[in-house]
Design an enzyme around this catalytic site. Sequence first.
Site: not given
Ligand SMILES: NC(=O)c1ccc[n+]([C@@H]2O[C@H](COP(=O)([O-])OP(=O)(O)OC[C@H]3O[C@@H](n4cnc5c(N)ncnc54)[C@H](O)[C@@H]3O)[C@@H](O)[C@H]2O)c1
Length: 267
Positions: A160, A173
Amino acid sequence: MSNLPASAAPAPAGLAGRTVVVTGAGAEIGGAYVRAFAATGANVVAVDLLRTARQALETTRTASRTGPGRAVFAPADVTSQSDWQLVVERTIAEFGRLDVLVNNAAVYRALSGKRPLTELVVEEWDQVFAVNVRGTWLGIKAVAPAMVDSGGGSIVNVSSVVGRTGAVGFAHYVASKAAVEGLTRAAARELGEHNVRVNAVAPGLVDNDASRTLNTETYLAAAARARSLPRPMQADDLVGALLWLASPASSFVTGQTVVVDGGQVFT
Ligand SMILES: NC(=O)c1ccc[n+]([C@@H]2O[C@H](COP(=O)([O-])OP(=O)(O)OC[C@H]3O[C@@H](n4cnc5c(N)ncnc54)[C@H](O)[C@@H]3O)[C@@H](O)[C@H]2O)c1
């Protein structure tokens, strides 16, 4: 030329017939990845916790219906080494090969709000690192032998931009995402001699449900305005960079983190 999401652009060649494992596939961004890979003709093993089954199965059914690739849901906890072994076994049993891993699962939405680092408790810190960092490492560890045996592969981790900018209210995080980038470089150095590439994508703030649980409307609007391309970011904006890193089009790129944020953070 309009500023369309990257998913509207033609996908790079070389992914058809490959097998891709995508974690965190039960949420919006992971779901977009699953559909995008299936649309290239790749087969996809969509990994997430069993509790996301309804959403994950909807994603895999849609991806398989629109194809040409096929997608299946493999429930697993990325913090568990034995679950990872089952994912690899299922992947080989289902599709006969494992070419790409996208380590997208994370504790993000589940952070349950922003709080000063002085108020975070050890259990929260450990859980974020267990999923975001240990889970990413265990994924690499689990798929590497299959990739080495078949002559190579591509691993894309998800960090991120906050890993480099810092951000107030979720130090665990932020630190975990910086660790993912360090792990990406270490794994690239170790696995490169086997033609296994390891890169990362660093998304900016995506305007999705998960981000809305952590940020106000005003914060999201300000993030959109701060970009060189001043608009809200969608999950589909990440797809082009991800497919490129997964595909042979980036065959001499490894150890890199590609920032996809509409030009907010320059590194
Ligand atoms: N949404 C944003 O603005 C943003 C920005 C930068 C980076 N990211 C990164 O992008 C990725 C996706 O983000 P998102 O918005 O979909 O996040 P989110 O939290 O909505 O989804 C994360 C997913 O990971 C799964 N997960 C969590 N723990 C788990 C485990 N122990 N085993 C298997 N699966 C597990 C959850 O069930 C969920 O479906 C993440 O790595 C997040 O850090 C997101």
